[in-house]
Motif scaffolding. Structure first.
Motif, PDB file in Angstrom:
ATOM      1  N   ARG A   1      31.734  34.507   2.523  1.00 49.09           N
ATOM      2  CA  ARG A   1      31.400  33.184   3.094  1.00 49.09           C
ATOM      3  C   ARG A   1      32.657  32.463   3.552  1.00 49.09           C
ATOM      4  N   MET A   2      33.681  32.422   2.688  1.00 49.09           N
ATOM      5  CA  MET A   2      34.923  31.717   3.057  1.00 49.09           C
ATOM      6  C   MET A   2      35.612  32.406   4.219  1.00 49.09           C
TER       7      MET A   2
ATOM      8  N   HIS B   1      33.964  31.721   7.526  1.00 49.44           N
ATOM      9  CA  HIS B   1      34.228  30.361   8.000  1.00 49.44           C
ATOM     10  C   HIS B   1      35.631  30.269   8.610  1.00 49.44           C
TER      11      HIS B   1
ATOM     12  N   THR C   1      35.654  31.913  11.972  1.00 52.32           N
ATOM     13  CA  THR C   1      35.022  31.049  12.967  1.00 52.32           C
ATOM     14  C   THR C   1      35.986  29.951  13.422  1.00 52.32           C
ATOM     15  N   LEU C   2      36.740  29.414  12.476  1.00 48.96           N
ATOM     16  CA  LEU C   2      37.678  28.331  12.813  1.00 48.96           C
ATOM     17  C   LEU C   2      38.963  28.858  13.452  1.00 48.96           C
TER      18      LEU C   2
ATOM     19  N   LEU D   1      35.847  24.510   3.095  1.00 43.52           N
ATOM     20  CA  LEU D   1      34.458  24.814   3.465  1.00 43.52           C
ATOM     21  C   LEU D   1      33.850  23.745   4.367  1.00 43.52           C
TER      22      LEU D   1
ATOM     23  N   TYR E   1      36.934  28.855  -4.861  1.00 44.98           N
ATOM     24  CA  TYR E   1      35.760  29.325  -4.098  1.00 44.98           C
ATOM     25  C   TYR E   1      35.348  30.740  -4.481  1.00 44.98           C
TER      26      TYR E   1
END
Ligand code: PLP
Length: 378
Positions: free
Chosen positions: A24-25, A28, A31-32, A219, A235
């Motif tokens: 998940r991390m 993200h 994506t960034l 997040l 996390y």
């Protein structure tokens, strides 16, 4: 080894949950469009860090030189030591760099910066230092507009020390519990750190890295323009504090303490566990949050939550399991929690609870577990 065979108390990592948290991390961050440098102080465990690197992490963050030494020996060579270094520890930092470790140090004041520069000159060594920026008044660092920022930059730059970047940790994110507030703090953290880098660059000091992060801000971040990398630690396992902040569900929490029911105080509605604060840690981080989880949230051995119960008290080796409602006594506590029954307790703070144990039992989806060593000390 099966869960039933593990001696209690023991620290368990649910591997499937951990892998989900890592994915998940990392997704993200991808994506960034920023690199991810996990903070490994949460687990101090090479097996966990290998999983983070396999998922795409680049380099690690450590909070002690012991972590730097141990992870370098295990093959990780890009290491940010993210605590302002005490000058007396510089010989150990130098030894690591001479062995080929790309160790980066952190400072937030002219005295420490001068000490690094003087030590480097004395030993013919070049250090790389990142300047710590304070973006939320949480702890340490120099605020982006302070004159000291350029003073520290110049001391390093003009004395042969490489200014590798700026870094900040918006730790006040732990005090928030709405998405709106987290998004706003993530933006404050980003903007403050980017501004500090800009000021250094305008003063002629190269500042390639712009490093931000805590689990909640990482997040919540909606965009990270100008940032080169993010750091986050807890996390990977999550905990009850993070659940209260609003960044994970209870069934994302990958760390639990395996405990055995060892007795009762039926008149008080208590079951007594063999996991006290020595196992759970003294951390009562949820006591200041919207939902106080006492010393932990009990679950069945298969991970099913037991709503309505809490570890309400803890002595060194005794935990007290009772109703969440202090006024409600559980009349059938002995039947519900018979002596010998094993439970899993979700912790308030994964970093603090993990630190109570010399190893984790990493539990696979089929219920079998393997031992993952972790280390302690400085
Ligand atoms: C400097 C620094 N960076 C990153 C982190 C990671 O924060 P979190 O555990 O919330 O992800 C910490 C945690 O204390 C930290 O001190």
């Amino acid at each position: 080894m099966k869960l039933e065979q593990i001696e209690t108390p023991a620290a368990l990592i649910d591997i499937a949950r951990m892998q989900k948290n890592i994915a998940r991390m990392q997704a993200h961050m991808n994506t960034l469009g920023v690199a991810f440098r996990p903070h490994v102080k949460t687990t101090k465990c090479i097996d966990v860090v290998r999983a983070q690197i396999a998922a795409g992490a680049r380099g690690i963050t450590v909070s002690t030189l012991k972590e730097a030494e141990a992870f370098f020996a295990a093959g990780v060579d890009d290491i940010l030591y993210a605590v302002s270094i005490a000058p007396s520890k510089l010989p150990r930092a130098l030894a690591l760099r001479r062995q080929g470790c790309d160790l980066k140090l952190v400072v937030d004041n002219p005295i420490a910066a001068s000490a690094i520069a003087a030590f480097g000159e004395q030993h013919g060594a070049t250090f790389e230092v990142w300047i710590e920026v304070d973006t939320d008044g949480h702890r340490s660092g120099i605020t982006p507009e302070q004159d000291t920022l350029l003073e520290v930059g110049r001391i390093l730059h003009e004395n042969g020390v490489k200014v590798g970047g700026v870094m900040t940790h918006a730790g006040s994110s732990y005090e928030l519990n709405t998405q709106e507030a987290l998004v706003a703090l993530a933006e404050q953290e980003r903007a403050g750190c980017v501004r500090a880098a800009q000021r250094l660059r305008e003063a002629g000091i190269a500042c390639p890295a712009v490093s931000v992060g805590s689990t909640p801000t990482a997040l919540a971040a909606a965009q990270l323009d100008g940032v080169t990398e993010v750091r986050a630690g807890v996390y990977v396992l999550f905990d009850l504090v993070m659940h209260n902040v609003g960044v994970c569900a209870l069934d994302d929490i990958a760390l639990s303490v395996l405990a055995t029911v060892i007795g009762h105080q039926a008149d008080k509605g208590w079951a007594i566990l063999d996991a006290g604060w020595m196992a759970m840690s003294r951390d009562r981080g949820t006591s200041k949050q919207a939902h106080d989880f006492g010393y932990g949230q009990p679950c069945l051995l298969n991970g099913t939550l037991l709503p309505g119960y809490v570890v309400s008290g803890a002595n060194q080796e005794h935990g007290i399991l009772s109703s969440t409602d202090a006024d409600t006594q559980v009349t059938d506590i002995e039947q519900r929690f018979p002596i010998g029954m094993k439970l899993r307790i979700l912790p308030n703070h994964a970093c603090a609870t993990g630190a109570q144990f010399p190893e984790y039992h990493a539990v696979m989806p089929d219920g079998n577990s393997v031992e993952w060593r972790r280390f302690q000390g400085w």
